[in-house]
Design an enzyme around this catalytic site. Structure first.
Site, short mmCIF file in Angstrom:
data_model
loop_
_atom_site.label_atom_id
_atom_site.label_comp_id
_atom_site.label_asym_id
_atom_site.label_seq_id
_atom_site.Cartn_x
_atom_site.Cartn_y
_atom_site.Cartn_z
N HIS A 186 0.90 -1.30 -0.24
CA HIS A 186 0.27 0.33 -0.21
C HIS A 186 0.55 0.97 0.48
CE1 HIS A 186 0.63 1.13 4.34
NE2 HIS A 186 1.15 -0.04 4.77
N CYS A 201 3.66 -4.67 6.65
CA CYS A 201 3.66 -3.83 5.10
C CYS A 201 4.56 -3.58 4.10
CB CYS A 201 2.25 -2.83 5.27
SG CYS A 201 0.57 -3.62 5.91
#
Length: 231
Positions: A186, A201
């Site tokens: 992301h 992430c």
């Protein structure tokens, strides 16, 4: 992450926000606002990287250039000291640049899976390939810091949400593509070299995250390998 919880998936470290890494220089907040006159242990290497005269001596101009670099990439303390964190970021940049357009030269990311997103934790690079053909990248990424490492292995994108917001940290995670529990590709609004890293992430620039969103789909493979420096 509420949507993921309803799917019975454990949400794990997904935020891009980090606590700044502090060097043991004994600086108070007031001191941190000023420029140091001390040469750091990596002074010559840092001077060379920044295109400064390489003499190993701290000058006012050296400090200004080092501080500008530190401010750009969120390195703390930002006092212009040529220490290990600042040089570590520069050294990683040099290694990333040396890869060029052949990120899978060592053949560690599978070439028999068709389209696949590869993540090299050691070099903090990611790219998309189709067989042996490079489709996009490599691009710098920001993966899990110590204690929140991005997990290695072969995975698949199982859920995508273009406007996702983390319910753990209440931060936006645009162009989220989840591939391992709460770990996802992301975009974030910080430098890809902002230490110490994410909470698991694979952080990307908005440009890269949008491109990954357009090139990947649910069910596509993701392969994560290597080890992030400092973990």
């Amino acid at each position: 992450m509420g949507d993921i919880r309803r799917r019975g998936v454990v949400a794990l470290g997904v935020t891009a926000l980090v606590a700044p890494l502090t060097l043991a220089l004994g600086a108070t907040p007031a001191q941190a606002a000023s420029c140091t006159t001390s040469a750091g242990p990596y002074q010559k290497k840092v001077e060379k990287f920044l295109g400064r005269p390489v003499d190993g001596k701290q000058s006012a101009a050296d400090c200004k250039a080092i501080r500008a670099f530190q401010n750009k990439h969120g390195i703390r303390p930002n006092i212009g000291y040529a220490g290990p964190v600042t040089w570590g970021v520069m050294d990683l940049m040099n290694k990333q640049k040396a890869v060029g357009k052949n990120p899978n030269k060592a053949g560690k990311c599978p070439t028999d899976k068709g389209r696949i997103a590869c993540v090299n934790l050691t070099l903090q690079l990611s790219w998309i390939q189709d067989g042996k053909k490079l489709v996009y990248g490599p691009v710098p990424v920001r993966t899990g810091r110590n204690g929140y490492e991005t997990r290695t292995g072969l995975k698949k994108i199982y859920w995508r949400n273009i406007d996702h917001v983390s319910t753990i940290y209440d931060v936006p995670m645009p162009y989220s593509q989840f591939f391992d529990g709460g770990q996802a590709f992301h975009s974030v609004g910080v430098s890809m070299w902002n230490p110490p890293g994410s909470h698991g992430c694979v952080n990307m620039t908005k440009t890269a995250a949008k491109k990954y969103w357009s090139l990947l789909k649910k069910g596509d493979d993701v392969y994560v390998y290597g080890r992030k420096p400092g973990t």
